[in-house]
Design a protein around this motif. Structure first.
Motif, short mmCIF file in Angstrom:
data_model
loop_
_atom_site.label_atom_id
_atom_site.label_comp_id
_atom_site.label_asym_id
_atom_site.label_seq_id
_atom_site.Cartn_x
_atom_site.Cartn_y
_atom_site.Cartn_z
N PRO A 147 39.23 48.11 38.63
CA PRO A 147 40.26 48.33 37.62
C PRO A 147 39.82 47.77 36.26
CG PRO A 147 41.21 47.47 39.64
CD PRO A 147 39.73 47.34 39.78
N VAL A 148 40.07 48.53 35.21
CA VAL A 148 39.61 48.11 33.88
C VAL A 148 40.28 46.81 33.47
CG1 VAL A 148 39.45 48.81 31.45
CG2 VAL A 148 39.21 50.52 33.26
N GLU A 149 41.55 46.62 33.86
CA GLU A 149 42.27 45.41 33.45
C GLU A 149 41.71 44.15 34.11
OE1 GLU A 149 44.71 47.58 36.64
OE2 GLU A 149 43.58 48.11 34.82
N ASP A 150 40.91 44.30 35.16
CA ASP A 150 40.30 43.13 35.81
C ASP A 150 39.14 42.58 35.00
OD1 ASP A 150 42.12 43.45 37.80
OD2 ASP A 150 40.69 44.12 39.33
N ILE A 151 38.64 43.33 34.04
CA ILE A 151 37.49 42.89 33.23
C ILE A 151 38.04 42.12 32.05
CG2 ILE A 151 35.45 43.65 31.98
CD1 ILE A 151 35.52 46.19 33.67
N ALA A 152 38.19 40.81 32.22
CA ALA A 152 38.91 40.00 31.25
C ALA A 152 38.49 38.54 31.36
CB ALA A 152 40.42 40.12 31.49
N PHE A 153 38.79 37.78 30.31
CA PHE A 153 38.61 36.33 30.33
C PHE A 153 39.44 35.73 31.46
CE2 PHE A 153 36.54 36.58 26.34
CZ PHE A 153 36.09 35.32 25.95
N ALA A 154 38.84 34.81 32.17
CA ALA A 154 39.56 34.05 33.18
C ALA A 154 40.20 32.82 32.54
CB ALA A 154 38.61 33.62 34.29
N PRO A 155 41.13 32.15 33.22
CA PRO A 155 41.62 30.86 32.73
C PRO A 155 40.47 29.88 32.58
CG PRO A 155 42.99 31.68 34.52
CD PRO A 155 41.80 32.58 34.45
N VAL A 156 40.65 28.91 31.70
CA VAL A 156 39.56 28.02 31.32
C VAL A 156 38.96 27.29 32.51
CG1 VAL A 156 41.09 26.07 30.80
CG2 VAL A 156 38.87 26.26 29.64
N GLU A 157 39.78 26.98 33.52
CA GLU A 157 39.25 26.23 34.66
C GLU A 157 38.25 27.05 35.48
OE1 GLU A 157 43.41 27.73 35.80
OE2 GLU A 157 42.46 26.71 34.08
N ARG A 158 38.23 28.36 35.27
CA ARG A 158 37.26 29.20 35.99
C ARG A 158 36.03 29.53 35.15
NH1 ARG A 158 39.73 34.49 37.89
NH2 ARG A 158 37.54 34.77 38.44
#
Length: 285
Positions: A213-224
């Motif tokens: 999914p295109v929306e999965d290609i995104a910045f993760a939360p900082v802890e990741r």
């Protein structure tokens, strides 16, 4: 993107606004071609910086294809710690020409490479998945850098790299980076007034191509994000990013140090003296 629509896009604007609802298949094919990067000629000062670099090359195995391509790299200095610079869409390593001298004076080695389908690297088209893979293959070739400084979509690709990195980098600086693939596309779609029906068809085709999914290609939360310290640099008036989303992300990830300016511009951020100095100080601190 600037408020005034570039002359070259007026025809596309007319097509997407008035004709594309009746020709959705053609509209998606045309949009697919629109998002192929153009190799822009270097200006004299950019050529001068790259001419002074030690050249290297490495190969990247396509994340979505079995094709292996050669990527052109550049290295300055011989310091024991390397700062990797990652350019943005239709950019090149010389976009960091104001930053490189300061890093060299601080004793760092500086490395960069032309992303797939950019500069002197091979490839006819690319995307965030392939850009991330190129960064993975660079770390296999040269080892994990001490720090990463990345601009625009290069920062998005670098964030994807750091979500899966085996070991953390010490510093990560992202400058004017869209927080997700849809954020990057939506800014263009809005400017061209692409109908929602065409946008949905485009995302469906892109998801099939990217196998996720295109929306999965995104910045993760900082802890990741595998980085000990992070600095985010944005222009609040930059129309190539969704700044409201940036504000929400930074508020939810307080460990990221923000630097927000106004009226500088998406590309000029890398040449803006206070920004260059802040990045240099952050890497050295």
């Amino acid at each position: 993107m600037p408020k005034a629509l570039p002359l070259a896009l007026h025809g596309l604007h007319f097509f997407y606004r008035f004709l594309s609802p009746g020709l959705p298949g053609l509209a998606v094919r045309l949009m697919w071609q629109t998002f192929r990067p153009r190799r822009r000629p270097l200006r004299a000062e950019q050529s001068q910086l790259l001419a002074g670099a030690e050249l290297f090359s490495f190969t990247s195995a396509g994340a979505l294809t079995s094709k292996t391509i050669r990527l052109q790299g550049y290295r300055w200095g011989t310091g024991p710690r390397t700062v990797l610079l990652v350019h943005g869409w239709e950019g090149n390593p010389a976009d960091f020409r104001e930053l490189v001298p300061g890093l060299l004076r601080q004793g760092y080695a500086v490395a960069a490479f032309d992303l797939p389908a950019h500069g002197r690297s091979e490839g006819a088209e690319t995307n965030l998945v392939e850009m991330k893979q190129a960064l993975v293959d660079y770390t296999h070739f040269a080892g994990q850098p001490y720090a990463v400084v990345a601009h625009s979509l290069g920062g998005t690709a670098a964030a994807l790299l750091l979500q899966d990195a085996a070991a953390p980098v010490e510093k990560f600086v992202f400058v004017a980076s869209p927080l997700s693939a849809p954020d990057a596309f939506e800014m263009v779609f809005t400017q061209l007034q692409v109908p929602q029906s065409v946008r949905r068809r485009f995302y469906q085709r892109l998801a099939r191509h990217l196998r996720q999914p295109v929306e999965d290609i995104a910045f993760a939360p900082v802890e990741r994000l595998r980085a000990h310290r992070l600095l985010a640099v944005y222009d609040a008036t930059d129309e190539r990013v969704v700044f409201e989303r940036v504000q929400l992300y930074l508020a939810a990830n307080a460990a990221i140090e923000p630097l927000v300016v106004s009226g500088v511009g998406h590309n000029r951020l890398l040449r803006h003296a206070p920004v260059v100095q802040r990045i240099t100080d952050f890497i050295e601190a």
